[in-house]
Scaffold this motif. Structure first.
Motif, PDB file in Angstrom:
ATOM      1  N   ILE A 177      79.152  16.763  54.592  1.00 23.48           N
ATOM      2  CA  ILE A 177      78.289  16.580  53.425  1.00 23.48           C
ATOM      3  C   ILE A 177      76.988  15.896  53.839  1.00 23.48           C
ATOM      4  CG2 ILE A 177      78.071  15.238  51.289  1.00 23.48           C
ATOM      5  CD1 ILE A 177      81.052  15.901  50.808  1.00 23.48           C
ATOM      6  N   LYS A 178      77.089  14.986  54.774  1.00 19.92           N
ATOM      7  CA  LYS A 178      75.906  14.265  55.228  1.00 19.92           C
ATOM      8  C   LYS A 178      74.982  15.160  56.050  1.00 19.92           C
ATOM      9  CE  LYS A 178      74.961  10.641  58.664  1.00 19.92           C
ATOM     10  NZ  LYS A 178      73.640  10.180  58.274  1.00 19.92           N
ATOM     11  N   THR A 179      75.551  15.967  56.928  1.00 17.62           N
ATOM     12  CA  THR A 179      74.708  16.652  57.913  1.00 17.62           C
ATOM     13  C   THR A 179      74.520  18.140  57.663  1.00 17.62           C
ATOM     14  OG1 THR A 179      76.629  17.029  59.297  1.00 17.62           O
ATOM     15  CG2 THR A 179      75.348  15.045  59.757  1.00 17.62           C
ATOM     16  N   GLY A 180      75.278  18.713  56.736  1.00 19.10           N
ATOM     17  CA  GLY A 180      75.173  20.155  56.509  1.00 19.10           C
ATOM     18  C   GLY A 180      73.819  20.519  55.927  1.00 19.10           C
ATOM     19  N   LYS A 181      73.429  21.773  56.145  1.00 15.18           N
ATOM     20  CA  LYS A 181      72.193  22.246  55.523  1.00 15.18           C
ATOM     21  C   LYS A 181      72.515  22.800  54.138  1.00 15.18           C
ATOM     22  CE  LYS A 181      69.258  23.032  59.404  1.00 15.18           C
ATOM     23  NZ  LYS A 181      70.039  23.285  60.623  1.00 15.18           N
ATOM     24  N   ARG A 182      71.469  23.023  53.346  1.00 15.42           N
ATOM     25  CA  ARG A 182      71.642  23.579  52.008  1.00 15.42           C
ATOM     26  C   ARG A 182      72.398  24.914  52.102  1.00 15.42           C
ATOM     27  NH1 ARG A 182      69.015  26.474  47.593  1.00 15.42           N
ATOM     28  NH2 ARG A 182      67.993  27.901  49.019  1.00 15.42           N
ATOM     29  N   LEU A 183      73.447  25.055  51.323  1.00 12.62           N
ATOM     30  CA  LEU A 183      74.228  26.290  51.263  1.00 12.62           C
ATOM     31  C   LEU A 183      74.785  26.728  52.621  1.00 12.62           C
ATOM     32  CD1 LEU A 183      72.182  28.381  48.679  1.00 12.62           C
ATOM     33  CD2 LEU A 183      74.040  26.764  48.307  1.00 12.62           C
ATOM     34  N   ARG A 235      81.481  17.371  45.538  1.00 18.78           N
ATOM     35  CA  ARG A 235      80.384  18.329  45.718  1.00 18.78           C
ATOM     36  C   ARG A 235      79.848  18.265  47.135  1.00 18.78           C
ATOM     37  NH1 ARG A 235      80.650  18.430  40.150  1.00 18.78           N
ATOM     38  NH2 ARG A 235      79.994  20.421  39.309  1.00 18.78           N
ATOM     39  N   ALA A 236      79.486  19.428  47.668  1.00 19.43           N
ATOM     40  CA  ALA A 236      79.183  19.557  49.091  1.00 19.43           C
ATOM     41  C   ALA A 236      78.046  20.561  49.270  1.00 19.43           C
ATOM     42  CB  ALA A 236      80.442  20.025  49.813  1.00 19.43           C
ATOM     43  N   PRO A 237      77.562  20.755  50.509  1.00 13.99           N
ATOM     44  CA  PRO A 237      76.488  21.739  50.706  1.00 13.99           C
ATOM     45  C   PRO A 237      76.878  23.129  50.196  1.00 13.99           C
ATOM     46  CG  PRO A 237      76.750  20.422  52.680  1.00 13.99           C
ATOM     47  CD  PRO A 237      77.867  20.026  51.751  1.00 13.99           C
TER      48      PRO A 237
END
Ligand SMILES: Cc1cc2nc3c(=O)[nH]c(=O)nc-3n(C[C@H](O)[C@H](O)[C@H](O)COP(=O)(O)OP(=O)(O)OC[C@H]3O[C@@H](n4cnc5c(N)ncnc54)[C@H](O)[C@@H]3O)c2cc1C
Ligand code: HEM
Ligand code: SF4
Lengths: 847, 112
Positions: free
Chosen positions: A741-747, A669-671
Motif C-alpha cells: 500500500i505504501k509503495t505501489g503505484k496507482r492501479l 483500501r489499496a492501490p
C-alpha cells in the motif's frame, strides 16, 4: 522532370509494404505508380488470417486502404491480374486487356498453396488456406460437415487444424513425415507438441502417405493411405507447402530456380535489370523465405535501389516464435545442431509439458540455436544471444532451467549487453541503434519510439524488450520519465502517501492547498481518497471525502453499462448459510435482479436502480450480511476450498483460516483490488497460487505465496515462506500488505508491483521477514488501526439520513429513469440494447 | 415569434452535494447539477452520456484541466467541460448546458 512508369504486380503483404516504404521515402513524385491487385480487395494481413474465423472482418485485416493509396497518387487496379510481360517492349498485359509500359517493374506475386496431385484432389470440399476467399469456402464447406482433415503437419497445417476445430468439426492432421514440424523440431519437441495437440482433441496421424481420395461411406470422402488404412472425412484442407508464383517470370524468360522462384540478387533485381522481385515469389541465394519479415526487408531494399541507394538484401534470420493452438513454439537458428562440434542442453519437463533445448558452440561460448515448446518466455533473450554472438554465461543451461525463487539477475540478459546492431523488431527491421536514434531525435516515451520507428507494430513479439530498452535508455540519459500523478500534484503516489502519513493530512482539500494546485481531477481525487482510507480509514461518504470517490465507491455498488448497479454482499471464505442464501434469493426476487455466482465464491445481484440500493441493503443487513467491497480498490474475497473439515485429503482447516483472514482485511483500501486464496492441501482446489496472497496448508503449517494474478496477464504467485504458524502468517501478511500500500503505484496489482520491485522476491523477504527497513512494527500497527476501525459502510449509510439523500435518482422528483429497460433472457433480466429499447415496453416498473 | 426564456425553480441548495453531482428532472429532461461552494456556483449539464447511452453524468467526478472545470463520465471517462458541455476527446460531441443562479438557497435554471 519526366516521371518514370513504375508498375507493381501483386498487392499482398509485401507489395503493400513496398508502397508504404516508397511513400515514406518521399520518392512518390518521381514515379507514375500503377498497382495490379489480382484479389478482389487490397492487401490484408495474412499472418492473422485465422482471426477471420474468430470474428475479425476483412476490414480488420486490411492493410492497404484505397483512400490512402489515392492520396499517394497511385493508380490501383483491383481485381486485375497481369497475364504476361513483354520485356522487349517493356509492356505488361492484363486479363482485362490493359497494356501498360513500364520503366521499372516490381513482381510481388507471392505464392500459392501446393496441393499434392493424388487422385481425387480436385473433388469438391478439397480446399486450401491462403486467402479470405479460401476461408469463406472453408466456412461454407464446414456447414453440415462433421469431420475435417488437414493434410500437412507444418505450421500452416496446425493453424488450419485449429480453425477447423473451432468450426466444431472432429479434426485430424495427416502428416507424411514421422512427426509434426519435422524440419524445425527434434524428436523430443515434436513428441511433446503432438501430445499437447492431441490433448486439445485433434487426432494426429504421422507417417501417412495419401494414395487416393474417393467417395466415402459415412462421410463425403474416404482417404486411402499407402499403409492400407483409411480415414473418412467431409472436408479436406491441403497445407502441404507453398510454391512461388513465378509463371509470369518463367514465361518471359527471366531466370527462375530449379524448384521455382524468381531468381534475384542482393539488389533484389532479377536477371532483367528493369525488373525486381520481392516477397515469397523471390528466390535469393537458392532459397525462398516463407515469412513476412524477409519480404519487408526486400521491399525496403528495392525502394532504396530505385533512388540510387546501395542497400542490399543479405539474407534474413528465420527464427520464429508463435502460438500454435495456444501452445508456444519457437525455433532459433541452428536448432538441430548441424554446426560442427555443436553441443546441446535439453530440459524436458513432462509434468508441466515444457521442452527446451539450446545448441551451443564447441567452445560453449556462443548460442547457435534453440527449440522451445510449451513455454517460450525466454525466446527474446535467447534470440539476442544467438543473433549477436553474446558471450554465454558460464553454465549455459541456466538459460533454460527454471529458476526456483533464485535471483534472476545472474542469467537475465542485460539490455546494455546488446550491440547497437542488435535487431529488436524483426518485423520492421528496427535495430537498437535505430531506437536510440529516435530517442536522440526527441522521442520521450515508448509510444513515441513506436510511432517513430514502427518497432513492435508487427507481430508485437518484441514489445517487452522494446519497453525495457527505451525506459532504460531514457533513464541513462537522465530524462526523468515524469512520474507525477497528474497536473494537480507534482508527486508520485508514494510521495503523497508519505506526506499524508507524516503530516497527518486528513482531507483532499488539506492536501491540495498545501501541496497541489487547481481543482483536482478524476485521477488524483480517487487516488487521494484511497490513500486517506488506507491511512485513516474514515467513512468514505463523509462530506470531505464524498466528492473524491469514483461512482462505484460513492454508491457502494458497481455501475453497469446501463447506469444500474450490481450488489455483492460479503461471503467470507465462500461459506454461506442456507438462511443467507434464502435472504439473497428473496432480495433478488423482490427487486427483480439478475443473479450470478461470481468467480470469488459469492453472489452478484445486477440491475439495481440507484434509488433501490438503500432498501436492498437494508434487507441484506437485516439478514446479517455486510458489504462485499466489490466496488472498491480493496480486499475482494478470500477464496477457499472446504479443507480438512470435510475433505478426505485436507491437512488443515482452510475455510476457517479464509474466514478469519477475510474478516481481518475486509475494507482495507489499496492501490488496486486484492484477492486471497486458501487451500487445505497441495491439491490446491482454491487456486491460491493465482491470487495476490495464496496460502496452502502443509503438514507443518501454512505455505505463503505472494503476488499471483489471474486476469489479463496471469502470474503464478511466488513461494515466499513455508510451514508458518498462523500468527507468523498473519504478521507477514500485515507487513506485506502495508508495504504494498505504501509503495505501489496507482492501479498497480501486486503482480506488476513485484515484477518492478527492485531486488524482487529476495528483497521483499528481507523487508518482511528480516525487517531490513526497520519498519515492521510501524507496518503492523498501521494495519491494526485499519482492522480496529472497520465498519460496514452500508450499515453506516442506511442509518445516515444525509448520506441516503444521495441515492435519489432525481432530487426533485419521485420518477425513475425511463432509459433503463430490461429484457427477459434465460428466466432473468438483462439490459435492453439500444435497438430493443426503441420497441420494448419496460418490464420492470416502479415499486 | 421567439420563445420566451424563463427561470424555473429546480431544487434547493440542500439537495446538492458539495464538489460533486446530483440529478434533477425538468419536465422530461434529466439535468446533472454540480455544486462548487467555493465559487458559489451550480453548473447544469445534460445527464445523458452520449458515449455510454445511459443517464449517468451526475455520478462522474469533477475536476479541472488547465484551469477549465470538467466532469469525467463514470462509464468510459470522457471529459465534458462544465462551462459549455464540450467533450475534450471528441469535438463533435457535447452535452447540453443550462444557465443557473442561486437565489435564496434555491437553484434556478433558465429554460429556452
Ligand atoms: C494462414 C497464414 C499464416 C501465416 N503466418 C505467418 C506468420 O505468423 N509469420 C510470418 O512471418 N508469415 C506468416 N505467413 C506468411 C506470410 O503471410 C507471407 O510471407 C506473406 O503474405 C508474403 O507476402 P507476399 O506479398 O510475398 O505474398 P502475398 O501476400 O501472397 O501477396 C501476393 C499477392 O499478389 C497477387 N498476385 C499474384 N500474381 C498476380 C498477378 N499476376 N497480377 C496481380 N496480382 C497478382 C496475389 O493475388 C496476392 O494478393 C502466414 C501465411 C498464412 C497463409
Ligand atoms: C512466423 C512463423 C512461421 C511461418 C510464417 C511459417 C510458415 C511456414 C510455411 C508457409 C510452411 C509451408 C512451407 C513449405 O512447406 O514449403 C511451413 C512449413 C513448416 N514449418 Fe513453418 N513457419 C513458421 C514458423 C515455424 C516454426 C517456429 C517451426 C518449428 C519450430 C516451423 C516448422 C515448420 C515445418 C516443420 C514445416 C514443414 C516443412 C516442410 O513441409 O518442408 N515453422 N512453415
Ligand atoms: S485443496 Fe486439498 S483440502 Fe482443499 S479441497 Fe482440495 S484436496 Fe481437499
Amino acid at each position: 522532370m519526366n516521371k518514370q512508369n513504375l508498375v507493381v504486380v501483386g498487392n499482398g503483404m509485401v507489395g503493400h509494404q513496398f508502397l508504404q516504404s516508397l511513400a515514406d521515402s518521399g520518392q512518390l513524385d518521381q514515379f507514375n505508380v500503377t498497382v495490379f491487385c489480382e484479389e478482389p480487395r487490397l492487401a490484408y494481413d495474412r499472418v492473422y488470417l485465422s482471426s477471420y474465423f474468430s470474428g475479425a472482418t476483412a476490414e480488420d485485416l486490411a492493410m492497404g486502404q484505397i483512400d490512402v493509396y489515392q492520396s499517394w497518387g497511385l493508380n490501383v487496379l483491383i481485381g486485375e491480374a497481369v497475364t504476361s510481360i513483354d520485356r522487349d517492349a517493356q509492356h505488361v498485359h492484363t486479363n482485362k486487356g490493359t497494356t501498360l509500359f513500364y520503366d521499372k517493374l516490381v513482381l510481388a506475386t507471392g505464392s500459392y498453396p501446393f496441393v499434392p496431385p493424388v487422385p481425387g484432389h480436385t473433388r469438391e470440399h478439397c480446399l486450401v488456406y491462403r486467402t479470405i476467399e479460401d476461408l469463406e469456402a472453408i466456412k461454407a464447406s464446414a456447414t453440415g460437415a462433421k469431420v475435417g482433415v488437414v493434410v500437412g503437419g507444418g505450421l500452416l497445417g496446425l493453424e488450419a487444424a485449429k480453425a477447423i476445430k473451432d468450426l466444431g468439426l472432429e479434426t485430424h492432421v495427416v502428416e507424411f513425415a514421422p512427426r509434426l514440424m519435422a524440419v524445425q523440431l527434434d524428436e523430443g519437441g515434436g513428441n511433446l507438441l503432438r501430445k499437447k495437440i492431441e490433448d486439445l482433441g485433434v487426432k494426429v496421424h504421422t507417417g501417412k502417405n495419401t494414395q487416393q481420395i474417393v467417395d466415402g461411406k459415412d462421410a463425403y470422402h474416404r482417404m486411402e493411405f499407402a499403409d492400407g488404412e483409411v480415414l473418412e472425412t467431409d472436408l479436406i484442407l491441403f497445407s502441404a507447402g507453398i510454391r512461388p508464383r513465378d509463371n509470369l517470370a518463367r514465361d518471359c524468360g527471366l531466370e527462375v530456380g530449379e524448384r521455382g522462384g524468381i531468381v534475384v540478387d542482393n539488389n533484389c533485381q532479377t536477371s532483367d535489370q528493369k525488373i525486381y522481385s520481392i516477397g515469397e515469389c523471390a528466390l535469393w541465394s537458392g532459397r525462398i523465405y516463407g515469412l513476412v519479415a524477409p519480404g519487408y526487408a526486400m521491399a525496403k531494399v528495392v525502394v532504396e535501389q530505385l533512388s540510387g541507394g546501395d542497400k542490399q538484401f543479405l539474407g534474413a534470420d528465420m527464427s520464429t516464435k508463435l502460438k500454435l493452438m495456444g501452445i508456444d513454439v519457437a525455433s532459433i537458428g541452428d536448432a538441430h545442431g548441424h554446426t560442427k562440434g555443436a553441443l546441446s542442453y535439453t530440459y524436458n519437463d513432462q509434468v508441466n509439458q515444457i521442452y527446451k533445448k539450446i545448441v551451443v558452440s564447441e567452445t560453449g561460448n556462443e548460442l547457435l540455436g534453440a527449440i522451445l515448446v510449451g513455454e517460450a518466455n525466454d525466446y527474446g533473450t535467447l534470440l539476442q544471444y544467438a543473433l549477436n554472438g553474446i558471450q554465454l554465461p558460464k553454465n549455459p543451461e541456466t538459460l533454460i532451467v527454471p529458476n526456483f525463487g533464485g535471483d534472476d539477475a545472474e542469467t537475465g540478459l542485460g539490455i546494455s549487453a546488446l550491440p547497437d546492431t542488435a535487431h529488436i523488431c524483426s518485423c520492421h527491421d528496427v535495430t537498437k541503434g535505430a531506437i536510440f536514434c529516435s530517442i536522440e531525435a526527441g522521442a520521450q516515451t515508448v509510444c513515441e519510439v513506436k510511432a517513430a520507428t514502427k518497432a513492435a507494430s508487427g507481430c508485437g513479439g518484441c514489445n517487452q524488450l522494446l519497453t525495457d530498452l527505451v525506459n532504460h535508455e531514457l533513464e541513462q540519459r537522465g530524462v526523468t520519465v515524469s512520474h507525477d500523478i497528474c497536473e494537480h500534484f507534482a508527486f508520485t503516489r508514494e510521495d503523497l502517501y508519505n506526506i499524508i502519513r507524516i503530516e497527518e493530512i486528513k482531507t483532499f482539500d488539506g492536501l491540495l492547498s498545501k501541496h497541489g494546485h487547481g481543482h483536482g481531477c478524476e485521477i488524483c481525487k480517487p487516488l487521494v481518497g484511497s490513500l486517506l482510507a488506507s491511512c485513516w480509514n474514515e467513512y468514505i461518504l463523509d462530506k470531505p471525502h464524498v466528492g473524491l470517490q469514483d461512482t462505484n465507491d460513492t454508491f457502494m455498488a458497481n455501475m453497469q453499462k446501463d447506469g444500474t448497479y450490481s450488489v455483492v454482499p460479503r461471503v467470507p471464505g465462500g461459506e454461506i448459510t442456507p438462511d443467507q442464501l434464502i435472504a439473497i434469493g428473496q432480495v433478488g426476487k423482490k427487486y427483480n435482479l439478475y443473479t450470478k455466482v461470481t468467480g470469488g465464491q459469492r453472489i452478484d445481484l445486477f440491475g439495481a436502480r440507484l434509488e433501490e440500493l438503500p432498501e436492498i441493503w437494508k434487507e441484506l443487513i437485516d439478514a446479517g450480511m455486510e458489504t462485499g467491497h466489490a466496488y472498491g480498490k480493496s480486499l475482494r474475497t478470500v477464496k477457499s476450498c472446504v479443507g480438512s473439515t470435510w475433505c478426505r485429503y485436507g491437512v488443515d482447516d482452510s475455510t476457517g483460516l479464509a474466514i478469519e483472514l477475510e474478516n481481518r482485511y475486509k475494507g482495507l483500501r489499496a492501490p488496486h483490488k486484492i484477492k486471497f486464496g486458501v487451500s487445505g492441501c497441495t491439491r490446491e482446489c482454491a487456486e491460491a497460487q493465482s491470487k495476490d496472497i495464496g496460502i496452502i496448508a502443509t503438514e507443518k503449517g501454512w505455505n505463503l505465496y505472494l503476488c499471483g494474478n489471474g486476469g489479463m496477464k496471469p502470474r503464478h504467485a511466488d513461494l515466499f515462506a513455508t510451514d508458518l504458524d498462523k500468527d507468523t502468517l498473519v504478521k507477514y501478511i500485515d507487513r506485506f500488505l502495508m508495504f504494498y500500500i505504501k509503495t505501489g503505484k496507482r492501479l498497480q496489482r501486486t503482480s506488476v508491483w513485484m515484477e518492478n520491485l527492485e531486488g524482487g522476491l529476495e528483497y521483499l523477504r528481507k523487508v518482511v521477514i528480516d525487517d531490513h527497513l526497520g519498519m515492521n512494527e510501524t507496518l503492523e500497527s498501521q494495519m491494526d488501526h485499519v482492522v480496529a476501525t472497520y465498519e460496514c459502510e452500508w450499515k453506516r449509510t442506511i442509518e445516515d439520513e444525509d448520506a441516503l439523500k444521495r441515492f435519489r435518482t432525481f432530487v426533485n422528483s419521485e420518477k425513475t429513469d425511463n432509459n433503463i429497460v430490461f429484457i427477459q433472457e434465460r428466466g432473468q433480466i438483462r439490459p435492453a440494447t439500444e435497438e430493443e429499447k426503441a420497441v420494448a415496453e419496460p418490464i420492470k416498473m416502479i415499486m | 415569434m421567439t420563445k420566451q426564456s424563463e427561470w424555473l425553480d429546480l431544487c434547493s441548495i440542500g439537495d446538492l452535494v458539495e464538489n460533486s453531482g446530483v440529478c434533477a428532472l425538468l419536465k422530461e429532461q434529466q439535468i446533472a447539477l454540480f455544486y462548487l461552494p467555493a465559487e458559489q456556483k451550480v453548473y447544469a449539464v445534460g445527464q445523458y452520456d452520449p458515449f455510454g447511452n445511459a443517464n449517468v453524468i451526475s455520478r462522474g467526478i469533477i475536476g479541472s484541466k488547465e484551469g477549465k472545470l470538467f466532469v469525467a463520465s463514470p462509464l468510459y471517462k470522457q471529459h465534458f467541460l462544465l462551462e459549455d458541455g464540450c467533450c475534450l476527446e471528441d469535438e463533435t460531441v457535447s452535452l447540453p448546458v443550462w444557465k443557473t443562479q442561486i437565489i435564496n438557497e434555491r437553484v434556478m435554471i433558465q429554460t429556452v
